[in-house]
Design an enzyme around this catalytic site. Structure first.
Site, PDB file in Angstrom:
ATOM      1  CG  HIS A 456      -1.803   1.203   1.340  1.00  8.05           C
ATOM      2  ND1 HIS A 456      -1.419   2.324   2.041  1.00  8.05           N
ATOM      3  CD2 HIS A 456      -3.027   1.474   0.820  1.00  8.05           C
ATOM      4  CE1 HIS A 456      -2.378   3.229   1.959  1.00  8.05           C
ATOM      5  NE2 HIS A 456      -3.369   2.744   1.233  1.00  8.05           N
ATOM      6  CB  CYS A 849      -6.311   1.333 -13.974  1.00 10.79           C
ATOM      7  SG  CYS A 849      -7.397   0.310 -12.972  1.00 10.79           S
TER       8      CYS A 849
END
Length: 893
Positions: A456, A849
């Site tokens: 993350h 994406c």
């Protein structure tokens, strides 16, 4: 003249009929200088056909004739007593790899040494004799080795060690732990003549008697060595060339320089010269720009002619002797910046020396990482304590005071701005979550212990152009942390250096940074060049703010491929409003909170759509699990309770809030209540977002701005989910308003004409890929979310896989990082989904994406698979654009 001996000079070029491979690499370089008409020292080459067969009688006559030609040009006589011509002999293999010694100063013999010393001084003359001896002893050592004469070889090796000490190549013999002095060394008279007497016994008779004999002996010995060496494939030539010295008089100098600045790429010579000095250790030089104008002009002409010929930056060595400039050597430059290469190539293209396609093909896409991020000034980290290692999450260099929580960093940031202090901070955590995005955004970098390239923190850092390093050794205890032996406390300055190539470093203290400048670096011009080759395939960006969108647009992005709306809620002034909405006790209170959020989202979408006028903007509706928005610790919980009491004037029980938070807890949130599943349970959240999108769109259309919104529904697993959310549904006693319904109602309210928009979905589950044919009935575009598609296909968590990946790599159980380079099974699912989707809807637009989109290998696959675009972070857009342009050029050939 023997047909295998070839003369060259500034005016004499070796015939093109001679095979270049026969001249050796250094011979070819010398002849290239001659072809360019540069002021090269004359010389001759004994090519590979004769180099292993030399005898004095074979070459005596030709060597004398050619040396006379050299003498006439250099104005010195080989063997002359007053101003002797000295020579170097270069053993020149056909390939660049060479282990042969440097052989200089031939012609230094008893009759010439005094004359040479009169010009350069006795100490320098004696030093050059030692240098001559050292080179020839290396040849003799190799000969004894080939002859298997171990005793003689050992004796020469001992003399070489002694010579290295005398020449300063190794440390002095009285250093702690060093070898004892060579007894032979103590017997030598420290003078040129003394050295000749001491070392003559190691060479054939007459080596120091006459210059002619010394050269012929040398060439014969080298030839004998080559003849015995089994590794010599008769591809080695010998080059003989005069030497000149930068310390010959006050009108002499020596130096070396680059054809342009190797960091900035500025077309200005970079280097130093040394007046009246030659190879003097510790000598202080002057900037090359301060050399006499007459020489500077010549050096510039040489440098830029070499750039035009080789199409790259070159390093050049030269000597001025008695006011005459001689070019000694030129070679390629390994240590140079991407910026320097780009500016050179743009310069060459601007002058039609190379084509635009050559410029685009020459730069490796991933090298652009260097030009997009700050880099460390190497001289500034000397003396700083450091740790080396870790996993690169986002490249670049960052400096700042370190903080171990988002709240602590944000508070420190606020105080720094209020007090006018340094506002550079680095976030240091075990791992990051959605609520840490706001701290990463305002930091200069992030240091975490868990995850890897696709963790993350790494993904968010790349999105915001921050530096990210994952260091599994990181051990945080309260307000202190340790990386191996390196320890630091909260508030300490640290420097993180994450190069794209090589190992990363963490330094305790502050280094100096070299900041990127896209315009000055030539990057923007380079991007424009790349875009000229694009056809039907394009690059979009992932952008959650107008600032990100504008940055990506300047880097060449053709629209937004992913706007992550959940990131918008984590801003400090919004997070508690969102929490209020989720924790509302009544529909009325929830509606009030949603109304506030709708205004915020409307303004966000307005800014992004306006920035990307005339280009598609894909807005993904809320994707994150709801628990991610909840307070994660007592400090955040107190902040929410304070907000409710201070702003809402409502006293909320801590226990009640905690119970609501606990109720949202999930054991596997990645596959839990997120994405479109939230919309099914809480339709009002998606309804608020959809209204905000269309309010912004209708406002912009009224302003005559071309807007092209695309609404993306995340994590669908079947066509029914997308159909419900896109078109709604009515059942007995209940109804669900879809995106189309909400737009129609808003349009009726505003009494305006319809707006062109698209509804589509993110394919990030294998089930969705397999069911793409049915899903395409209700969606006009697919966007492949390859981070989640990789996780759900392989069953690997991107945040945890680094814990066991080294073991898998050790046993070749998996190749590479599947979160960087697409796995073949994931590729197969994408190809299958595109094929099935277009069977249903031939005009289906497909994109990818995520950070996979910036990997050149993935870009090629996407183009081959029939996708229309890739989307990646703003700072990765130039990388993807270059990769696309290179594929298009390759296809056109």
């Amino acid at each position: 003249m023997n047909k295998h001996i070839h003369f060259f000079s500034q005016k004499d070029v070796i015939s093109k009929k001679i095979e270049p491979e026969k001249l050796g690499i250094r011979g070819r370089q010398a002849n290239e200088f001659a072809e360019l008409g540069f002021p090269i020292l004359p010389g001759f080459i004994l090519d590979a056909d004769i180099a292993s067969e030399i005898t004095p009688d074979l070459i005596r006559k030709d060597a004398k004739a050619l040396l006379d030609k050299c003498s006439a040009i250099v104005k010195k006589k080989f063997g002359g007593r007053d101003n002797p011509l000295l020579l170097k002999v270069v053993v020149s293999p056909n390939l660049a790899v060479s282990t042969y010694p440097t052989l200089h100063n031939f012609g230094l013999v008893k009759p010439t040494i005094d004359g040479f010393a009169n010009w350069v001084g006795e100490d320098f003359a004696a030093h050059e004799v030692l240098f001559l001896v050292r080179g020839m002893l290396k040849i003799e050592e190799r000969i004894k080795e080939l002859e298997d004469k171990t005793r003689e070889q050992g004796e020469i090796a001992a003399r070489l060690k002694s010579l290295d000490r005398m020449l300063g190549i190794t440390g002095p013999s009285n250093e702690l732990g060093a070898e004892k002095p060579d007894p032979e060394e103590t017997k030598i008279t420290k003078s040129a003549a003394g050295y000749m007497d001491a070392y003559a016994k190691y060479f054939p008779a007459g080596f120091f008697e006459t210059a002619e004999d010394q050269l012929l002996i040398t060439l014969s010995e080298i030839s004998r060595m080559l003849q015995m060496d089994e590794q010599n494939d008769r591809d080695t030539a010998l080059l003989v060339q005069p030497m000149v010295y930068g310390n010959y008089s006050k009108d002499s100098c020596s130096g070396d320089y680059f054809s342009r600045n190797v960091v900035t790429g500025e077309k200005k010579l970079q280097g130093r010269f040394f007046r009246s000095k030659f190879n003097e250790t510790g000598a202080k030089g002057q900037d090359i720009g301060k050399i006499d104008a007459v020489y500077l002009k010549q050096l510039e002409k040489i440098a830029w002619a070499l750039e035009d010929k080789f199409k790259e930056i070159r390093q050049i060595r030269f000597t001025v002797e008695e006011e005459k400039l001689w070019l000694i050597e030129q070679r390629l430059v390994d240590q140079k910046s991407t910026q320097a290469d780009i500016r050179l190539l743009l310069d060459l293209a601007g002058r039609k020396i190379v084509s635009n396609s050559y410029v685009v093909k020459t730069i490796e896409p991933l090298r652009l990482n260097e030009i997009l991020h700050p880099v460390i000034d190497p001289s500034s980290v000397k003396g700083l304590k450091s740790w080396k290692g870790g996993i690169a999450g986002a490249p670049g260099a960052a400096i700042g005071r370190v903080f171990f929580s988002t709240d602590a960093l944000l508070e420190a940031k606020k105080n720094a701005h209020q007090q006018g202090e340094d506002a550079r901070f680095i976030l240091c955590l075990d791992s990051s979550f959605a609520e840490d995005v706001k701290a990463i955004e305002v930091s200069t970098g992030v240091l975490t212990a868990e995850g890897g390239y696709s963790a993350h923190a790494s993904v968010v850092a790349r999105q915001y152009g921050k530096v990210s390093l994952v260091a599994p050794e990181l051990n945080i205890r309260g307000k202190k942390a340790a990386l191996g032996a390196l320890t630091f406390s909260e508030g300490d300055y640290i420097t993180i250096n994450v190069p794209f190539y090589g190992e990363s470093n963490v330094y305790l203290g502050t280094a100096a940074l070299i900041e990127p400048d896209p315009k000055e670096s030539g990057l923007l011009d380079f991007i424009a060049l790349c875009k000229g080759f694009l056809k039907d395939f394009h690059v979009r960006t992932n952008a959650d703010t107008p600032r990100d969108a504008a940055l990506a647009l300047s880097f060449g992005a053709d629209g937004v491929g992913l706007c992550r709306t959940e990131h918008m809620f984590f801003k400090a002034e919004r997070i508690n409003v969102f929490r209020e909405m989720l924790l509302s006790a009544s529909p009325k209170d929830r509606a009030k909170a949603l109304a506030k959020l709708q205004v915020m989202q409307r303004d966000d979408f307005y800014g992004i759509l306006k920035t990307m006028a005339g280009k598609e903007v894909t807005i993904r509706l809320l994707d994150s699990p709801l628990h991610e928005f909840m307070p994660h610790n007592d400090e955040e919980l107190r902040g929410y309770l304070d907000y409710m009491a201070r702003v809402k004037k409502v006293k909320v029980s801590k226990a009640e809030v905690q119970a609501s938070i606990d109720a949202l807890h999930e054991f596997n949130p990645m596959l839990g209540h997120r994405g479109c599943r939230i919309a099914v349970s809480y339709p009002e959240i998606y309804a608020m977002q959809v209204k905000a999108i269309f309010e912004a769109a209708y406002r912009l259309r009224a302003e005559k701005i071309d807007i092209r919104p695309e609404i993306m529904v995340p994590i669908v697993m079947n066509a029914s989910e997308l159909k419900l959310i896109a078109y709604g549904k009515k059942i007995e006693g209940s109804s669900y308003a879809g995106i189309v319904d909400i737009e129609e109602a808003l349009r009726a309210e505003k009494k305006t004409r319809p707006l062109e928009y698209r509804i589509g979905t993110m394919i990030e589950l294998p089930a969705a890929a397999l069911g793409a044919g049915d899903i395409a009935k209700y969606g006009r575009f697919f966007s492949f979310g390859t981070n989640d598609l990789t996780q759900t296909t392989l069953g690997i968590s991107r945040d945890d896989f680094t814990a066991f990946m080294p073991d898998y790599t050790l046993f070749d159980l998996i190749v590479g990082n599947p979160f960087s380079t697409l796995d073949s099974r994931v590729m197969e699912l994408i190809s299958l989904a595109v094929e099935r989707g277009r069977r249903t809807r031939p005009d289906l637009v497909c994109g990818l994406c995520g950070e996979h989109g910036a990997n050149p290998a993935n870009v090629r696959f996407c183009m081959d698979a029939g996708l229309n675009y890739v989307s990646c972070s703003p700072y990765s857009v130039p990388i993807a654009l270059l990769a696309v342009a290179q594929v298009e050029i390759e296809k056109a050939q």
